[in-house]
Scaffold this active site. Structure first.
Site, short mmCIF file in Angstrom:
data_model
loop_
_atom_site.label_atom_id
_atom_site.label_comp_id
_atom_site.label_asym_id
_atom_site.label_seq_id
_atom_site.Cartn_x
_atom_site.Cartn_y
_atom_site.Cartn_z
N ASP A 93 -3.45 9.46 -1.98
CA ASP A 93 -3.68 10.65 -1.85
C ASP A 93 -2.74 11.56 -1.24
O ASP A 93 -1.85 11.18 -0.36
CB ASP A 93 -5.01 11.05 -1.83
CG ASP A 93 -4.96 11.28 -0.57
OD1 ASP A 93 -4.19 10.95 0.82
OD2 ASP A 93 -6.71 11.37 -0.26
N GLY A 95 -2.96 14.56 0.77
CA GLY A 95 -3.01 15.28 1.82
C GLY A 95 -4.46 16.94 1.54
O GLY A 95 -4.79 16.62 2.72
N PHE A 97 -5.85 18.01 -0.62
CA PHE A 97 -7.22 17.16 -0.99
C PHE A 97 -8.05 17.35 0.22
O PHE A 97 -9.57 18.38 1.10
CB PHE A 97 -8.10 16.72 -1.61
CG PHE A 97 -9.56 16.61 -2.34
CD1 PHE A 97 -9.87 18.07 -2.86
CD2 PHE A 97 -10.21 16.40 -1.51
CE1 PHE A 97 -11.13 18.31 -3.35
CE2 PHE A 97 -11.68 16.10 -1.94
CZ PHE A 97 -12.21 17.17 -2.53
N ASP A 147 -1.60 19.49 -3.84
CA ASP A 147 -1.55 20.63 -4.71
C ASP A 147 -2.84 21.16 -4.00
O ASP A 147 -2.94 20.78 -2.73
CB ASP A 147 -2.22 19.96 -6.10
CG ASP A 147 -3.68 19.62 -5.58
OD1 ASP A 147 -3.62 18.58 -4.93
OD2 ASP A 147 -4.45 18.60 -6.48
N GLN A 190 -5.09 21.17 -12.57
CA GLN A 190 -5.68 21.88 -12.46
C GLN A 190 -6.19 23.26 -12.89
O GLN A 190 -6.06 22.89 -14.47
CB GLN A 190 -5.30 22.68 -10.49
CG GLN A 190 -5.31 21.66 -9.81
CD GLN A 190 -6.32 21.32 -8.90
OE1 GLN A 190 -7.24 21.42 -9.80
NE2 GLN A 190 -6.12 19.89 -7.62
N ASP A 267 -10.98 6.29 -8.90
CA ASP A 267 -11.38 6.53 -7.35
C ASP A 267 -12.66 6.91 -7.09
O ASP A 267 -13.32 8.09 -7.15
CB ASP A 267 -10.08 6.96 -6.10
CG ASP A 267 -10.62 8.34 -6.04
OD1 ASP A 267 -9.35 8.85 -6.79
OD2 ASP A 267 -10.86 7.95 -4.99
N CYS A 305 -25.70 -11.22 -10.30
CA CYS A 305 -24.14 -10.77 -10.26
C CYS A 305 -23.91 -12.25 -9.00
O CYS A 305 -24.86 -13.08 -8.18
CB CYS A 305 -24.43 -10.21 -9.08
SG CYS A 305 -23.36 -9.50 -7.85
N CYS A 307 -21.44 -12.06 -6.94
CA CYS A 307 -21.08 -11.48 -5.39
C CYS A 307 -21.51 -12.95 -3.99
O CYS A 307 -22.81 -13.10 -4.84
CB CYS A 307 -21.09 -10.55 -5.16
SG CYS A 307 -22.91 -9.47 -4.89
N CYS A 310 -25.90 -11.17 -3.08
CA CYS A 310 -26.65 -11.90 -4.28
C CYS A 310 -27.06 -13.35 -5.00
O CYS A 310 -27.95 -13.82 -4.70
CB CYS A 310 -26.13 -11.24 -5.90
SG CYS A 310 -26.68 -9.32 -6.07
N HIS A 336 -21.15 -6.93 -2.87
CA HIS A 336 -21.80 -6.45 -3.68
C HIS A 336 -21.07 -4.87 -4.57
O HIS A 336 -21.13 -5.23 -6.14
CB HIS A 336 -23.51 -6.07 -3.53
CG HIS A 336 -24.09 -5.66 -5.15
ND1 HIS A 336 -24.34 -6.58 -6.03
CD2 HIS A 336 -24.31 -4.47 -5.38
CE1 HIS A 336 -25.28 -5.93 -6.84
NE2 HIS A 336 -24.48 -4.56 -6.64
ZN ZN Z 1 -24.20 -9.07 -5.79
#
Ligand code: ZN
Length: 376
Positions: A93, A95, A97, A147, A190, A267, A305, A307, A310, A336
């Site tokens: 970014d 900076g 914001f 911006d 904007q 993001d 899941c 991951c 899990c 997760h």
């Molecule tokens: Zn998971």
């Protein structure tokens, strides 16, 4: 691997699109979710594990990195990719914001923003030119224009004034960025919740010409209905052949709604930040692992899941390590949550490619409406 930056759309479904952003450091499959690596780390995660969740690109924060350890230092140490051991694309970014949201002592002028570091009080001057220089020193692959955006609600005069300033800064950012093959500069639309200002901003940006376009100034407290109201027209105001990035969004249902409205990139700190506070984001909605109901529950967080949290641990264990403040609690739930987000993005990409987005979204909402499994 591609030597230049490009965007190819492979399928459309309604207003949604799926495709590939190609960069010299690798491809980014869109719609894409970018985990946030604020201070040269996605907190509680090794970079190879972030990659294992399916992330193609990370976001780094110019504001944090310029204060500590410093952009020149990172450059001298070989650039941000080498410094943090992530060899794939990075977006930074500008900076702007975070200067607005994290510093109290600041002065906004046509030239830029003067502010004091929240770490040690040192005074800094951030301008479009300096922001471009910092992002170049970091080695960022996708650079964002500098911006300014007002917190909402704000009156039309304030929103217009801020948008006009951001468009002048967009031109200065473009001029300072120069010609850098393989690297991209994104403009930021904007205009708050005002359709005419958004249109004017989009036209100004397109005239300057950018490699991609962000929709800025949303997710600043306006609520989902107001945000979707803007997304009903804002993506269509931007060039159809360039990637569109909705900054700072969001919750899983925000992302799904925005993808339906034609957004390609996202993001948000939510999955990583929630993971550190015991909140899991799942297909069934949010689950607070700190809740006592999980104390004796040997079932996995989500049986579907794959991951590590899990696959290998129980709700009782996740509850215990979060209550005890153990570091592995942050590690497991961050993993997760990022895994869930990337799986959601893959599901969206597959559904768009198959022309099945409406059915996918209906299933997404139906599964969430079921809520978490009943307590034991
Ligand atoms: Zn998971």
């Amino acid at each position: 691997m591609s030597k230049s930056f490009s965007f190819h759309i492979s399928a459309n479904d309604g207003r949604a699109r799926t495709g590939i952003v190609s960069t010299p450091k690798g491809d980014i499959r869109t719609p894409a979710f970018m985990p946030v690596g604020t201070a040269a780390t996605v907190k509680a995660m090794m970079p190879e594990n972030v990659r294992a969740t399916g992330a193609d690109i990370l976001l780094g924060n110019t504001y944090h990195l310029m204060l500590r350890p410093g952009a020149e230092r990172i450059h001298n140490l070989g650039g941000l990719h080498k410094f943090m051991n992530w060899d794939r694309p990075i977006l930074t970014d500008s900076g702007g914001f975070q200067v607005m949201s994290l510093t109290d002592l600041r002065k906004l002028t046509e030239e830029g923003v003067k502010f004091r570091s929240h770490i040690d009080g040192t005074e800094y001057n951030l301008t479009p030119e300096r922001s471009m220089e910092i992002q170049r020193l970091l080695g960022s692959d996708i650079v964002m224009c500098f911006d300014e955006c007002p917190a909402l609600p704000a009156d039309r005069a304030r929103i217009n004034e801020s948008m006009q300033l951001s468009m002048r800064w967009a031109q200065r950012s473009r001029d300072a960025f120069g010609d850098r093959p393989g690297y991209a500069l994104f403009g930021i639309q904007q205009g708050g919740l005002e359709q005419d200002f958004r249109e004017e901003s989009a036209e100004a940006l397109e005239k300057i010409g950018f490699d991609g376009y962000a929709i800025g100034g949303l997710a600043v407290g306006e609520g989902q209905d107001a945000m979707f109201g803007v997304l009903d027209y804002a993506p269509n105001q931007l060039p159809v052949e360039k990637p569109r990035y909705l900054m700072g969004v969001g919750k899983p249902d925000d992302i799904v709604g925005a993808v339906q409205r034609g957004v390609d990139m996202f993001d948000c700190v939510l999955p990583s930040r929630s993971g550190r506070t015991g909140q899991a984001l799942t297909r069934h909605g949010a689950v607070n692992l700190r809740n006592a109901r999980h104390k004796d529950d040997l079932r996995p967080l989500d049986e579907n899941c794959t991951c590590p949290a899990c696959s290998n641990y129980s709700r009782a264990y996740l509850h215990h390590v979060h209550k005890a403040g153990e570091i592995i609690g942050s590690m497991l739930l961050t993993w997760h949550n990022l895994h869930y987000y990337q799986e959601l993005m893959q599901g969206l990409r597959d559904a768009i490619a198959a022309g099945q987005l409406d059915a996918f979204v209906a299933q997404f909402h139906a599964t969430r409406a079921q809520g978490d499994i009943d307590p034991l």
